[in-house]
Design a protein around this motif. Structure first.
Motif, PDB file in Angstrom:
ATOM      1  N   LYS A 177       4.346  15.238 -12.847  1.00  0.00           N
ATOM      2  CA  LYS A 177       3.413  16.062 -13.620  1.00  0.00           C
ATOM      3  C   LYS A 177       3.586  17.539 -13.269  1.00  0.00           C
ATOM      4  O   LYS A 177       3.598  18.399 -14.153  1.00  0.00           O
ATOM      5  CB  LYS A 177       1.973  15.621 -13.377  1.00  0.00           C
ATOM      6  CG  LYS A 177       0.987  16.333 -14.264  1.00  0.00           C
ATOM      7  CD  LYS A 177      -0.355  15.663 -14.274  1.00  0.00           C
ATOM      8  CE  LYS A 177      -1.228  16.338 -15.308  1.00  0.00           C
ATOM      9  NZ  LYS A 177      -2.371  15.562 -15.680  1.00  0.00           N
ATOM     10  N   ALA A 178       3.730  17.825 -11.976  1.00  0.00           N
ATOM     11  CA  ALA A 178       3.938  19.216 -11.546  1.00  0.00           C
ATOM     12  C   ALA A 178       5.236  19.776 -12.121  1.00  0.00           C
ATOM     13  O   ALA A 178       5.271  20.902 -12.614  1.00  0.00           O
ATOM     14  CB  ALA A 178       3.947  19.312 -10.021  1.00  0.00           C
ATOM     15  N   ALA A 199       3.346   5.788  -2.833  1.00  0.00           N
ATOM     16  CA  ALA A 199       4.575   6.470  -3.264  1.00  0.00           C
ATOM     17  C   ALA A 199       4.600   6.625  -4.784  1.00  0.00           C
ATOM     18  O   ALA A 199       4.987   7.683  -5.305  1.00  0.00           O
ATOM     19  CB  ALA A 199       5.802   5.699  -2.783  1.00  0.00           C
ATOM     20  N   THR A 200       4.171   5.615  -5.500  1.00  0.00           N
ATOM     21  CA  THR A 200       4.122   5.677  -6.963  1.00  0.00           C
ATOM     22  C   THR A 200       3.156   6.771  -7.419  1.00  0.00           C
ATOM     23  O   THR A 200       3.468   7.536  -8.335  1.00  0.00           O
ATOM     24  CB  THR A 200       3.709   4.307  -7.542  1.00  0.00           C
ATOM     25  OG1 THR A 200       4.681   3.336  -7.138  1.00  0.00           O
ATOM     26  CG2 THR A 200       3.616   4.348  -9.049  1.00  0.00           C
ATOM     27  N   GLU A 201       1.999   6.848  -6.788  1.00  0.00           N
ATOM     28  CA  GLU A 201       1.024   7.888  -7.131  1.00  0.00           C
ATOM     29  C   GLU A 201       1.583   9.281  -6.867  1.00  0.00           C
ATOM     30  O   GLU A 201       1.431  10.187  -7.693  1.00  0.00           O
ATOM     31  CB  GLU A 201      -0.260   7.699  -6.317  1.00  0.00           C
ATOM     32  CG  GLU A 201      -1.124   6.553  -6.769  1.00  0.00           C
ATOM     33  CD  GLU A 201      -2.369   6.381  -5.908  1.00  0.00           C
ATOM     34  OE1 GLU A 201      -2.630   7.237  -5.014  1.00  0.00           O
ATOM     35  OE2 GLU A 201      -3.099   5.403  -6.120  1.00  0.00           O
ATOM     36  N   GLU A 237       0.835  -1.204   0.000  1.00  0.00           N
ATOM     37  CA  GLU A 237       0.000   0.000   0.000  1.00  0.00           C
ATOM     38  C   GLU A 237       0.870   1.255   0.000  1.00  0.00           C
ATOM     39  O   GLU A 237       0.610   2.199  -0.754  1.00  0.00           O
ATOM     40  CB  GLU A 237      -0.945   0.000   1.208  1.00  0.00           C
ATOM     41  CG  GLU A 237      -1.780   1.255   1.351  1.00  0.00           C
ATOM     42  CD  GLU A 237      -2.684   1.554   0.169  1.00  0.00           C
ATOM     43  OE1 GLU A 237      -3.080   2.732   0.031  1.00  0.00           O
ATOM     44  OE2 GLU A 237      -3.006   0.652  -0.620  1.00  0.00           O
ATOM     45  N   LEU A 238       1.906   1.282   0.822  1.00  0.00           N
ATOM     46  CA  LEU A 238       2.803   2.437   0.858  1.00  0.00           C
ATOM     47  C   LEU A 238       3.540   2.614  -0.469  1.00  0.00           C
ATOM     48  O   LEU A 238       3.720   3.735  -0.948  1.00  0.00           O
ATOM     49  CB  LEU A 238       3.792   2.322   2.023  1.00  0.00           C
ATOM     50  CG  LEU A 238       3.193   2.518   3.424  1.00  0.00           C
ATOM     51  CD1 LEU A 238       4.212   2.162   4.497  1.00  0.00           C
ATOM     52  CD2 LEU A 238       2.676   3.936   3.602  1.00  0.00           C
ATOM     53  N   LYS A 243       4.952  14.755   1.361  1.00  0.00           N
ATOM     54  CA  LYS A 243       4.121  13.548   1.503  1.00  0.00           C
ATOM     55  C   LYS A 243       4.931  12.303   1.130  1.00  0.00           C
ATOM     56  O   LYS A 243       4.880  11.285   1.834  1.00  0.00           O
ATOM     57  CB  LYS A 243       2.894  13.678   0.599  1.00  0.00           C
ATOM     58  CG  LYS A 243       1.833  12.640   0.807  1.00  0.00           C
ATOM     59  CD  LYS A 243       0.602  12.981  -0.047  1.00  0.00           C
ATOM     60  CE  LYS A 243      -0.516  12.006   0.172  1.00  0.00           C
ATOM     61  NZ  LYS A 243      -1.700  12.347  -0.632  1.00  0.00           N
ATOM     62  N   LEU A 244       5.693  12.389   0.040  1.00  0.00           N
ATOM     63  CA  LEU A 244       6.516  11.258  -0.382  1.00  0.00           C
ATOM     64  C   LEU A 244       7.568  10.930   0.668  1.00  0.00           C
ATOM     65  O   LEU A 244       7.815   9.750   0.963  1.00  0.00           O
ATOM     66  CB  LEU A 244       7.186  11.556  -1.731  1.00  0.00           C
ATOM     67  CG  LEU A 244       8.081  10.458  -2.298  1.00  0.00           C
ATOM     68  CD1 LEU A 244       7.286   9.171  -2.527  1.00  0.00           C
ATOM     69  CD2 LEU A 244       8.748  10.924  -3.584  1.00  0.00           C
TER      70      LEU A 244
END
Length: 140
Positions: free
Chosen positions: A35-36, A26-28, A21-22, A129-130
């Motif tokens: 993208k930013a 992290a991939t997301e 899940e983590l 967040k990452l």
């Protein structure tokens, strides 16, 4: 299988689910950061391009308005007749429109700068967040 072994196996499975899940999170987040970064780069490129165009237009306008023929639209034996009167009358309007459009372009440049700032803030938030996700992964 003993109760202790079953509990140990369940803990390992839960830990593995948490790790997956983590990693997914992290991939997301990495995708959002990329993208930013791409958008910031694109905006900066367009901002530079537009700033350059505004500078060129302003320079051309200044050069044209400082020309002797612009100051005296009606130059003897060069530009006479009815058209000279029309040109003399429309020159101030044309200059005003040009200045208005330059101001609008400068506002667009400022708007692009605002977007770059907002995207940079978003990127920083995602990087934080990452970092948190990676810390959680490391602690597993």
């Amino acid at each position: 299988m003993t109760a202790e072994e079953a509990a140990k196996k369940a803990r390992r499975a839960a830990k593995e689910r948490r790790r997956r899940e983590l990693n997914r999170q992290a991939t997301e987040v990495r995708a959002k950061i990329n993208k930013a970064v791409n958008l910031i780069s694109s905006f900066q490129s367009k901002q530079t391009e537009l700033t350059s165009e505004v500078t060129q237009i302003t320079s051309t306008k200044t050069s044209a308005l400082s020309s002797q023929i612009t100051k005296e639209v009606r130059v003897s034996k060069v530009f006479e007749g009815v058209i000279a009167e029309k040109q003399a009358a429309s020159l101030p309007t044309g200059v005003e429109l040009l200045e208005t459009n330059i101001q609008k372009a400068e506002q667009v440049v400022e708007g692009i700068a605002d977007q770059i700032q907002k995207l940079s803030e978003y990127q920083q938030t995602q990087e934080t967040k990452l970092s948190s996700i990676m810390s959680q992964l490391a602690s597993l």
